[in-house]
Design a protein around this motif. Structure first.
Motif, PDB file in Angstrom:
ATOM      1  N   SER A 428      49.456  63.246  10.992  1.00 23.34           N
ATOM      2  CA  SER A 428      49.144  62.137  10.085  1.00 23.34           C
ATOM      3  C   SER A 428      48.285  61.083  10.756  1.00 23.34           C
ATOM      4  CB  SER A 428      50.437  61.501   9.570  1.00 23.34           C
ATOM      5  OG  SER A 428      51.119  60.808  10.603  1.00 23.34           O
ATOM      6  N   ASP A 454      43.074  65.707   5.543  1.00 23.19           N
ATOM      7  CA  ASP A 454      42.190  64.906   4.698  1.00 23.19           C
ATOM      8  C   ASP A 454      41.793  65.673   3.441  1.00 23.19           C
ATOM      9  OD1 ASP A 454      41.798  62.678   6.648  1.00 23.19           O
ATOM     10  OD2 ASP A 454      40.958  64.300   7.833  1.00 23.19           O
ATOM     11  N   GLN A 547      42.728  56.680   5.164  1.00 20.66           N
ATOM     12  CA  GLN A 547      42.667  57.444   3.923  1.00 20.66           C
ATOM     13  C   GLN A 547      43.763  58.506   3.868  1.00 20.66           C
ATOM     14  OE1 GLN A 547      38.721  58.930   2.948  1.00 20.66           O
ATOM     15  NE2 GLN A 547      37.755  57.108   3.804  1.00 20.66           N
ATOM     16  N   ARG A 548      44.008  59.138   5.003  1.00 19.88           N
ATOM     17  CA  ARG A 548      45.075  60.148   5.050  1.00 19.88           C
ATOM     18  C   ARG A 548      46.430  59.499   4.783  1.00 19.88           C
ATOM     19  NH1 ARG A 548      44.831  62.191  10.392  1.00 19.88           N
ATOM     20  NH2 ARG A 548      42.676  62.693   9.850  1.00 19.88           N
ATOM     21  N   ARG A 551      46.746  58.826   1.115  1.00 19.50           N
ATOM     22  CA  ARG A 551      46.929  60.077   0.362  1.00 19.50           C
ATOM     23  C   ARG A 551      48.399  60.451   0.281  1.00 19.50           C
ATOM     24  NH1 ARG A 551      43.854  65.196  -0.082  1.00 19.50           N
ATOM     25  NH2 ARG A 551      45.360  66.796  -0.681  1.00 19.50           N
TER      26      ARG A 551
END
Length: 569
Positions: A428, A454, A547-548, A551
């Motif tokens: 992560s 990603d 961004q990960r 998500r």
């Protein structure tokens, strides 16, 4: 051990000096042929010891070798005398080897690319590590850091030099901290361990490389067999402390015959060199419009995903990438889990780290690979390779195909849950692009350990699930006979997974499934990967991690549930 010369002419004909006896198999060898095979027995493959000059000649490009720091000389700090004074031993070793100490430092090239080498000479007091040996290794490491040039350490050592006492012991810390600086700076370090490599060498610089290579049959360990027997009286297993023994124990990345060393080192250096110009990828065949994703009965999908003919991670490594070098072991001594394949690869001018579950195409391979169900040390190996990617800035590509992590007693004893959790946690926060492709079965946490990415993609006839349909049926419907019903309700199909936002796109398969045309499947996977990687490498590391985070933080949030409910209406 070196090959033993023959003391008299024999029935083989010719002068006595034309023949020698192999120390491995005892066969008589024609010296010129033996020398042409780099002093490797052409009958049994035994690797005899070579001189430093011979070693450098076989590894480095012709005419590229330049020596440095040859004038550094050890002194007798303790006034040590055994059967003779230490200065007399040093003088004898210098006369015999032509060097001032056991380490020779050189710069050169392999495959045209620059490299620094620190090589130990067993012929100089058993390659023992004293103050000057440690100093020369440290100097080579500092040069590598300053010039950002890869460092190769070639070891042949009996351990620390007793005649220098505690100062010799301190060389373990001195050299280890230099390698730590190289690791932190992302400068490649490679160990080549030859026969023998023991003691202080293995407890420091000889095992800390990013990649650890051993020659066949090389004896490598911390305590020598004689010391072990004397200290604890333990009987040692056959092949103990050989390169092959360590490979099975997960301690080395590869065991390479002498003749292939230069070529493989060249491959590694080119993969770690500055990336080539990457051509713009062709339009991607990836399906990202859910309306173009066909629906299939979940029970039928499960059967297709489990077909033994489907390409495996090893197949993709061979057919999707331009080159692939497999790296082995978790370096903790648990073993080399064959249910996981991993290493470095090149694709379209870009170097990536590849990790994937590995099944097989027949029952023999399936058993050998534990049906693609990793043990804890398989996940530790995966995490080690993720760290490798982060250190060098390489994107990570994972292939997911497992019914789940292995549920055995030993796996639980060794912390299966922790191993998976550490992979998920570590993945992560990787500061490099991560792309995961579900190629067959995506079973539970054992799959997710390679799936915190990603971009998460899935092949047309693969599935991803919190549990196997049989497991769900057994728990909720009290027997496994309702597995088909469970599969439908679990939402495991590519279309369902796209609706949930779990996957980002579907990779088309040939008509009839990936197993009917593996070459076309590999070509499609490659065509999908190239533009995804091109997109992701443009992001800053911090942005990728952020961004990960968003998500996976979003799954199951009120906003996520509301959007899904709205879409269902």
């Amino acid at each position: 051990m070196t090959a033993a010369p023959v003391e008299r002419a024999s029935r083989f004909g010719g002068a006595a000096e034309d023949w020698l006896r192999c120390a491995g198999c005892g066969e008589m060898l024609y010296r010129r042929r033996w020398e042409r095979t780099l002093k490797v027995c052409y009958e049994c493959g035994h690797h005899a010891r070579v001189t430093i000059a011979e070693r450098l000649d076989m590894l480095l490009d012709d005419g590229s070798v330049r020596r440095f720091d040859a004038d550094v000389t050890p002194v007798d700090l303790l006034g040590f005398t055994d059967t003779q004074p230490y200065p007399a031993r040093l003088a004898e070793a210098r006369l015999r080897s032509g060097n001032n100490d056991a380490v020779v430092g050189v710069s050169g090239t392999i495959g045209g690319l620059p490299i620094l080498v620190a090589a130990l000479d067993f012929g100089f007091l058993g390659g023992s590590v004293g103050s000057v040996a440690g100093e020369l290794i440290a100097r080579a490491a500092r040069r590598a850091l300053t010039d950002r040039v890869p460092l190769l350490i070639v070891s042949a050592s009996g351990g620390a030099r007793m005649q220098e006492g505690a100062i010799s012991l301190m060389q373990l810390a001195k050299t280890s901290q230099e390698l730590r600086r190289l690791h932190e700076a992302g400068v490649l370090t490679v160990n080549l361990n030859t026969d023998p490599t023991y003691g202080g060498a293995t407890a420091s610089f000889a095992t800390l490389g990013d990649i650890v290579i051993a020659e066949p049959g090389a004896r490598i360990g911390f305590a020598g067999p004689a010391v072990i027997r004397q200290t604890i009286g333990q009987e040692l297993p056959p092949g103990f402390q050989t390169a092959e023994f360590l490979a099975e124990s997960g301690q080395v990345d590869m065991v390479l015959p002498r003749e292939s060393l230069r070529a493989n080192l060249s491959r590694l250096l080119h993969m770690h060199a500055a990336p080539a110009v990457v051509a713009d990828p062709e339009p991607s065949p990836l399906v990202t419009d859910i309306e173009r994703v066909g629906e299939i009965a979940a029970a039928d999908l499960v059967k297709r995903a489990r077909d033994m003919g489907r390409p495996t991670t090893a197949d993709y490594c061979a057919d999707v990438f331009d080159d692939f070098v497999e790296l082995h072991g978790d370096r903790t001594g648990n073993g080399d889990d064959r249910a996981v394949v991993g290493g470095i690869a090149s694709i379209g001018g870009r170097t990536v780290v590849v990790i994937g579950h590995q099944k097989g195409h027949d029952i023999t391979e399936l058993v050998a690979r534990n049906f693609g169900m990793p043990q804890p040390w398989g996940y530790h190996r995966a995490r080690r390779l993720m760290g490798y990617a982060a250190r060098f800035g390489f994107p990570v590509v994972t292939f997911i195909d497992t019914p789940g992590a292995y549920p055995g007693v030993e796996a639980e004893q060794r912390g299966q849950g922790y191993a998976i959790a550490r992979c998920i946690e570590y993945m992560s926060g990787l500061p490099v692009p991560v792309v995961s492709i579900v190629t067959g079965e995506g079973g539970s946490g054992g799959a997710l350990a390679l799936g915190v990415a990603d971009r998460v993609l899935i092949l047309e006839n693969a599935y991803y699930s919190v549990i196997s349909p049989e497991g769900c049926s057994t728990i909720l419907f009290k027997d496994a006979s309702s597995a088909g019903r469970a599969a439908e309700q679990l939402g495991i199909t590519p279309r369902s997974l796209m609706r949930l936002g779990v996957v980002d796109g579907v990779v088309p398969e040939p008509e009839g499934g990936a197993h009917t045309d593996p070459d076309t499947t590999a070509a499609t996977v490659r065509a999908v990967l190239l533009p995804v990687l091109a997109e992701l490498v443009a992001y800053e590391p911090a942005d990728l991690v952020a961004q990960r985070y968003r998500r996976f933080a979003g799954f199951g949030s009120p906003e996520h549930q509301s959007a899904l409910s709205e879409g269902a209406r």
